[in-house]
Design an enzyme around this catalytic site. Structure first.
Site, PDB file in Angstrom:
ATOM      1  N   ASP A  87     116.191  16.613 -77.194  1.00 29.52           N
ATOM      2  CA  ASP A  87     117.123  17.664 -77.610  1.00 29.52           C
ATOM      3  C   ASP A  87     118.285  17.691 -76.635  1.00 29.52           C
ATOM      4  OD1 ASP A  87     116.647  19.985 -75.405  1.00 29.52           O
ATOM      5  OD2 ASP A  87     114.772  18.929 -75.843  1.00 29.52           O
ATOM      6  N   ASP A  90     120.252  20.257 -74.266  1.00 26.02           N
ATOM      7  CA  ASP A  90     119.904  21.533 -73.663  1.00 26.02           C
ATOM      8  C   ASP A  90     120.885  22.627 -74.099  1.00 26.02           C
ATOM      9  OD1 ASP A  90     117.803  22.484 -71.952  1.00 26.02           O
ATOM     10  OD2 ASP A  90     119.339  22.997 -70.493  1.00 26.02           O
TER      11      ASP A  90
END
Length: 262
Positions: free
Chosen positions: A202, A204
């Site tokens: 992902d 952040d």
């Protein structure tokens, strides 16, 4: 007698690696490791596998028995450690799905026992926290693996605020993670060659647009890449060089350690 000379420490979503493995229950001066250590054969080499969070992910990042884990692996004869992990991205140079072999680490944890040194003076050199030889084997495992970058390790288990995330990025962070410390430093104290293979799951909170990172997306992306990650680790195990003479171990020559090695 050595039971295994290479180890893989599995991270989030990575709870098994070996087929037809034999389990070794290891007792250490620092308590029990996260799980019994499984040992099997990969690419003709004896390899130990230990899930850092436990088989059922029962240990959150701040409660992992890091000292027991590294001590247990060395006690079985391990000299080189591959440490895959899930990370968030902090910089535009990485994106979800990327695999990165970082070369630097910033420890922002606050409540973990980070050393085997409990008295006296033993100061481990840690300017370069990852073994260059193991890092090279990991980076060469596939053409799309990136080499270099700084991994920021936070206490967890919560994710960062947007402000924290942006601050880490502004300080030069590339990746963010919750388990890379004190694991790397303890490996150095145990004179083990250690490097990590980081899967970006992902971007952040401060590096993305609308929504902050969530646990579900992290676990889902890691699961999607598990077969790919396993293949890369197998290739890296096969390509690992002889650890003899590596500075990860020779740093302690001529130094009287104030802790015991197994």
């Amino acid at each position: 007698m050595s039971v295994a000379d290479v180890a893989v420490i599995g991270g989030t979503g990575f709870y098994s690696f070996l087929e037809d493995a034999e389990e070794h229950a290891v007792t250490t001066p620092y308590g029990d490791p996260s799980a019994p250590v499984a040992v099997g054969t990969v690419a003709g080499r004896r390899v130990a596998f230990l899930p850092r969070h436990g088989k059922e992910h029962q240990f959150p990042p701040q409660s992992i028995p890091y000292r027991a884990n590294l001590w247990a692996l060395r006690s079985l004869g391990v000299r080189q450690v591959l440490a895959p992990c899930a990370v968030g991205g902090l910089a535009a140079s990485v994106a979800p799905g990327d695999l990165v072999v970082p070369d630097q680490l910033v420890d922002r944890t606050t409540a973990r026992v980070g050393s085997y040194v409990e008295h006296g003076a033993t100061h481990v050199p840690f300017a370069d926290p990852y073994c260059p030889r193991v890092s090279s084997a990991l980076a060469a495992a596939a053409p799309d693996v990136q080499r270099g970058g700084t991994m920021v390790v936070i206490e967890g288990p919560r994710f960062s605020t947007r402000a924290e995330s942006r601050w880490y990025a502004a300080q030069g962070g590339t990746l963010i993670n919750m388990t890379g410390a004190p694991e790397a430093a303890l490996a150095r104290e145990m004179q083990l060659c250690y490097a990590t293979l980081a899967l970006v799951t992902d971007m952040d909170a401060g590096a993305e647009g609308d929504d902050g990172v969530g646990q579900a997306e992290v676990f889902a992306l890691f699961k999607q890449n598990l077969e790919r990650l396993t293949g890369l680790l197998t290739a890296a195990v096969e390509a690992l060089p002889d650890p003899d003479g590596c500075t990860c171990a020779t740093w302690a020559e001529g130094i009287e350690l104030t802790y015991d090695l197994p």
